[in-house]
Enzyme design. Sequence first.
Site, PDB file in Angstrom:
ATOM      1  N   THR A 418     100.873  36.752 -48.348  1.00 25.82           N
ATOM      2  CA  THR A 418     102.130  37.492 -48.250  1.00 25.82           C
ATOM      3  C   THR A 418     102.512  38.288 -49.490  1.00 25.82           C
ATOM      4  OG1 THR A 418     103.366  35.539 -48.975  1.00 25.82           O
ATOM      5  CG2 THR A 418     103.065  35.841 -46.585  1.00 25.82           C
ATOM      6  N   GLU A 419     102.015  37.910 -50.672  1.00 27.39           N
ATOM      7  CA  GLU A 419     102.487  38.563 -51.902  1.00 27.39           C
ATOM      8  C   GLU A 419     101.350  38.655 -52.931  1.00 27.39           C
ATOM      9  OE1 GLU A 419     106.048  36.715 -53.440  1.00 27.39           O
ATOM     10  OE2 GLU A 419     106.843  36.326 -51.429  1.00 27.39           O
ATOM     11  N   LEU A 420     100.199  39.116 -52.516  1.00 25.56           N
ATOM     12  CA  LEU A 420      99.014  39.059 -53.366  1.00 25.56           C
ATOM     13  C   LEU A 420      99.139  39.964 -54.586  1.00 25.56           C
ATOM     14  CD1 LEU A 420      96.057  38.353 -54.035  1.00 25.56           C
ATOM     15  CD2 LEU A 420      95.367  40.163 -52.441  1.00 25.56           C
TER      16      LEU A 420
END
Length: 548
Positions: A418-420
């Site tokens: 989701t937030e790489l």
Amino acid sequence: MAQCLEKPQKPQYGGGIVVNPDLNEGLKGWSTFGDAKIQHRESQGNKFIVVHSRNQPHDSLSQKLYLQKDNIYTFSAWIQVNKGNQVPVTATFKTGGGFKHAGTVVAESNCWSFLKGGLTVDNSGPAELYFESKNTSIEIWVDSISLQPFTQNQWKSHQHQSIQKVRKSNVRIKVVDSQGKPLPNATLSLKPNSPSFPFGSAINANILTNKAYENWFASRSFTVTTFENEMKWYTTEATQGKEDYSLVDAMLALAKRHAVSVRGHNVFWDDPQYQPHWLPSLTEPQLSAAALKRLNSVVPRYRGQLAGWDVVNENLHNGFFEGKLGNNASAAFYGWAFKADSETTMFMNDYNTIENPEDAKATPRMYLQKLKEIQGFPGNSNGKMGIGLEAHFDTPNLGYVRSAIDALAATGLPIWITELDVKMSPNQAVYLEQLLREFHSHPAIKGIVIWSAWKPQGCWQMCLTDNNFKNLPTGDVVDKLLNEWGFSRKHVITGRADASGFYETSLFHGDYELNIAHPEVKSSSFSQSLNVVATQKRSTPMIIQVHA
């Protein structure tokens, strides 16, 4: 593998390079680490090793091994403790370059828990494996230990094979005329229109007023995005009772114009420092009412328009709402969300479950335990749940990453990255590519969002472009993989049908524009859309009929 078993299973890969991995040869290969004592025991026909009389967390059993710098190692072991429950036990390697944590398990008494992880080392040389626990009063029981090395080429080969199997299908097209007769040697071209795998980058409100930012974003063929802060409670209701969704609505409209889906982030954030400033002073009844009002405002407003919702963000590490409303606050919030929108997948979302094996709060087992609590809350059993993994990395440990995702995948729930992002370093772009390939190749991963929303003062941790929207090395990696994975609309696949009118190729799943040209076709070419899905069977050709 979340369950605790009466007997451990056999060591993976036959133990790999571990000597006496199943402890069937007594204490061969094993010795003490620190001041502990070790003992070989047998119970119900199963032999294992016990470390007892521990005074320090690192007092343990150990085995000396030789590790290669360029290898990726997968590690596993079965662990039990002699008393208590929820006892974190960590597998650690003492190397010349420092201590490397390979994985952590929350062990129990009376049953065996599976510790699965991995590691890489900075330099080749001797290393010593041991198991540690801060609880020095317990015995650590260990069995079925495995350490399996993979070369970089072996690891990449597995990724490639998995991508071919999971993300692509072999397609067989038969081109015929209006009477059903084959059209030999027809020329075909396939242009990607809409890839089915959700892949993209986060954005923020700067994109609404910066055309260069919008153009850069729109030209990437991204299929999903997340709004960095604009949907969060402290943004939409900065003053109690005054809700403002204008930024969200404008950004959602922009995403729709470019055919990009949106993840909802987030309904609640369990971190006390990220609450609306007016919220912490509320009484318990006031807070509960405000939370219900928040959820029933934002979730129905965007029902049917989002790819998912992060309902309670980072509730493994924080507990603002639990501290105010009781231990079931998160579970109750998910129940409200399921009632407000039964079709959208509601995610947990947290960090360090795949990034850091040292974080005992966020191990796969702890994640699954929290997930089970939410699903087990009255009324929640049929709610659509998803697993969100933030993926904020320093130096990735690919062996651990894969093992952690494997453990979560046993739920059968969709898993999203989701937030790489990757912390700035000379290897930032290299690490980003390694991680993207690992995630895209894992069958359980159903979407990837890079956390690189652009701001003039710099992104949160990793940008893809400079302030002139020229790619940084990280952006070049993303563009390379978008092209390789069939996202780029510039990547046209061409071929020619054989003498029987057949054309075969392997295509990434998604929608394509198929163009066919043949001297006997009345118009210069024939065009139609083509949808390639995971269930496509190569043995059954698609019959494409053109008018001659």
